[in-house]
Design an enzyme around this catalytic site. Structure first.
Site, mmCIF file in Angstrom:
data_model
loop_
_atom_site.group_PDB
_atom_site.id
_atom_site.type_symbol
_atom_site.label_atom_id
_atom_site.label_comp_id
_atom_site.label_asym_id
_atom_site.label_seq_id
_atom_site.Cartn_x
_atom_site.Cartn_y
_atom_site.Cartn_z
ATOM 1 N N GLY A 14 0.774 -1.241 0.000
ATOM 2 C CA GLY A 14 0.000 0.000 0.000
ATOM 3 C C GLY A 14 0.804 1.289 0.000
ATOM 4 O O GLY A 14 0.320 2.312 0.502
ATOM 5 N N ASN A 16 1.457 3.071 -2.658
ATOM 6 C CA ASN A 16 0.716 4.000 -3.520
ATOM 7 C C ASN A 16 -0.539 4.505 -2.820
ATOM 8 O O ASN A 16 -0.922 5.667 -2.979
ATOM 9 C CB ASN A 16 0.372 3.344 -4.861
ATOM 10 C CG ASN A 16 1.540 3.415 -5.819
ATOM 11 O OD1 ASN A 16 1.898 4.483 -6.298
ATOM 12 N ND2 ASN A 16 2.178 2.276 -6.058
ATOM 13 N N ARG A 67 -15.532 -15.594 -9.462
ATOM 14 C CA ARG A 67 -14.965 -14.258 -9.630
ATOM 15 C C ARG A 67 -16.092 -13.217 -9.657
ATOM 16 O O ARG A 67 -15.980 -12.137 -9.091
ATOM 17 C CB ARG A 67 -14.192 -14.243 -10.953
ATOM 18 C CG ARG A 67 -13.179 -13.156 -11.085
ATOM 19 C CD ARG A 67 -12.402 -13.362 -12.368
ATOM 20 N NE ARG A 67 -11.330 -14.325 -12.221
ATOM 21 C CZ ARG A 67 -10.105 -14.019 -11.773
ATOM 22 N NH1 ARG A 67 -9.814 -12.783 -11.428
ATOM 23 N NH2 ARG A 67 -9.178 -14.930 -11.678
ATOM 24 N N ASN A 109 -5.469 2.460 -12.817
ATOM 25 C CA ASN A 109 -4.448 1.541 -12.289
ATOM 26 C C ASN A 109 -3.082 2.193 -12.447
ATOM 27 O O ASN A 109 -2.888 3.023 -13.323
ATOM 28 C CB ASN A 109 -4.495 0.234 -13.100
ATOM 29 C CG ASN A 109 -3.460 -0.772 -12.633
ATOM 30 O OD1 ASN A 109 -3.302 -1.011 -11.433
ATOM 31 N ND2 ASN A 109 -2.728 -1.368 -13.564
ATOM 32 N N HIS A 111 0.937 1.115 -13.099
ATOM 33 C CA HIS A 111 1.767 -0.013 -13.522
ATOM 34 C C HIS A 111 3.224 0.448 -13.616
ATOM 35 O O HIS A 111 3.485 1.532 -14.141
ATOM 36 C CB HIS A 111 1.280 -0.537 -14.879
ATOM 37 C CG HIS A 111 2.064 -1.711 -15.354
ATOM 38 N ND1 HIS A 111 1.903 -2.976 -14.815
ATOM 39 C CD2 HIS A 111 3.048 -1.816 -16.274
ATOM 40 C CE1 HIS A 111 2.746 -3.805 -15.406
ATOM 41 N NE2 HIS A 111 3.463 -3.126 -16.288
ATOM 42 N N ASP A 147 -3.424 -4.501 -17.974
ATOM 43 C CA ASP A 147 -2.528 -3.354 -18.182
ATOM 44 C C ASP A 147 -2.775 -2.624 -19.502
ATOM 45 O O ASP A 147 -1.872 -2.038 -20.094
ATOM 46 C CB ASP A 147 -1.046 -3.780 -18.055
ATOM 47 C CG ASP A 147 -0.751 -4.348 -16.672
ATOM 48 O OD1 ASP A 147 -1.335 -3.839 -15.695
ATOM 49 O OD2 ASP A 147 0.030 -5.307 -16.568
ATOM 50 N N GLU A 176 6.207 6.668 -8.969
ATOM 51 C CA GLU A 176 4.796 6.249 -8.958
ATOM 52 C C GLU A 176 4.026 7.106 -7.959
ATOM 53 O O GLU A 176 2.898 7.515 -8.196
ATOM 54 C CB GLU A 176 4.658 4.776 -8.536
ATOM 55 C CG GLU A 176 5.113 3.769 -9.571
ATOM 56 C CD GLU A 176 4.939 2.333 -9.105
ATOM 57 O OE1 GLU A 176 3.913 2.015 -8.483
ATOM 58 O OE2 GLU A 176 5.838 1.513 -9.363
HETATM 59 C C1 GRF Z 1 3.427 -0.944 -7.537
HETATM 60 O O1 GRF Z 1 4.700 -1.107 -8.102
HETATM 61 C C2 GRF Z 1 2.404 -0.746 -8.619
HETATM 62 O O2 GRF Z 1 2.901 -0.102 -9.744
HETATM 63 C C3 GRF Z 1 2.025 -2.161 -8.975
HETATM 64 O O3 GRF Z 1 2.047 -2.861 -7.755
HETATM 65 C C4 GRF Z 1 2.934 -2.215 -6.858
HETATM 66 C C5 GRF Z 1 2.136 -1.918 -5.624
HETATM 67 O O4 GRF Z 1 2.935 -1.393 -4.595
HETATM 68 N N1 GRF Z 1 0.753 -2.209 -9.635
HETATM 69 P P1 GRF Z 1 2.252 -0.742 -3.311
HETATM 70 O O5 GRF Z 1 1.362 -1.821 -2.695
HETATM 71 O O6 GRF Z 1 1.465 0.441 -3.759
HETATM 72 O O7 GRF Z 1 3.384 -0.375 -2.401
#
Ligand code: GRF
Length: 216
Positions: A14, A16, A67, A109, A111, A147, A176
């Site tokens: 987490g 991000n 799902r 999202n 990536h 993606d 990011e």
């Molecule tokens: C990040 O590198 C993001 O780009 C990818 O998964 C990772 C998640 O990291 N989709 P975090 O849980 O946000 O630290």
């Protein structure tokens, strides 16, 4: 105007999510996180959300027979909280076409590559094996193919001599954390919208900075 209500979906660390929490804490940020959903219990991201006083929910995919029923539970929670934008932040489940269509242009999202290059997992390892000189990260609207989807924001990171997947991951992650809140802000301000399956450019500053790697 009321803040855009975000629902953040996570499966782990987490960081991000934390970047979004920090951004939302600023008085002039036009979005707020109303709900954090994790499909895995006891992950660090849930802790981060709780510390910030954000409501959390664990919806464990293992407890569902399909799902579709798992995603119905997610949709129902998001609807209850009147979520307008879903931010996938390290959410490690593939989403069905019907979920993505239900939330069309309302899911984004992040990536860790310059999409459309290097979709999928083990990105940094594959970047290094391919010998590319510049990598980066992308925030995009989600489509049902993994993606894929209209690109909102990207940032470039040069690959350095002696980089390992871990060292690269760390530098990309750092950036990011800058572009995810930027993308959310652009959406909340109505500056990033999908038109003909692309997001038309927003000029924040003159696009004159060229990144050359190795530097000349
Ligand atoms: C990040 O590198 C993001 O780009 C990818 O998964 C990772 C998640 O990291 N989709 P975090 O849980 O946000 O630290």
């Amino acid at each position: 105007m009321a803040d855009l209500k975000l629902g953040v979906l996570i499966s782990g660390r987490g960081s991000n999510l934390q970047a979004l929490i920090d951004a939302c804490a600023a008085a002039d940020f036009p979005a707020e996180i109303s709900l954090v959903i994790s499909n895995v219990a006891d992950v660090q991201g849930l802790e981060r959300a709780r510390e910030a006083g954000i409501q959390t929910l664990v919806i464990d995919h293992n407890e569902f027979t399909s799902r579709v029923s798992f995603e119905e539970a997610i949709t129902s929670a998001l609807e209850t909280h009147e979520i307008r934008l879903i931010c996938l932040a390290g959410f490690m489940r593939l989403l069905t076409r019907s979920f993505v269509e239900r939330w069309r242009d309302q899911i984004i999202n992040i990536h860790p590559s310059l999409l459309p290059a290097f979709k999928g997992l083990h990105t940094h390892e594959r970047v290094l094996n391919a010998g590319v000189r510049i990598t980066g990260c992308t925030v995009h609207f989600v489509r049902s193919e993994m993606d894929e989807g209209p690109i909102i924001a990207q940032a470039a990171v040069p690959v350095g001599d002696g980089d390992t997947p871990d060292s690269l991951a760390e530098r990309v992650l750092h950036i990011e954390h800058r572009i995810y809140p930027l993308a959310v802000r652009l959406i909340a301000e109505g500056k990033a919208r999908v038109a003909s399956e692309v997001v038309p450019y927003v000029v924040l500053q003159a696009p004159d900075a060229t990144l050359v790697s190795p530097a000349d």
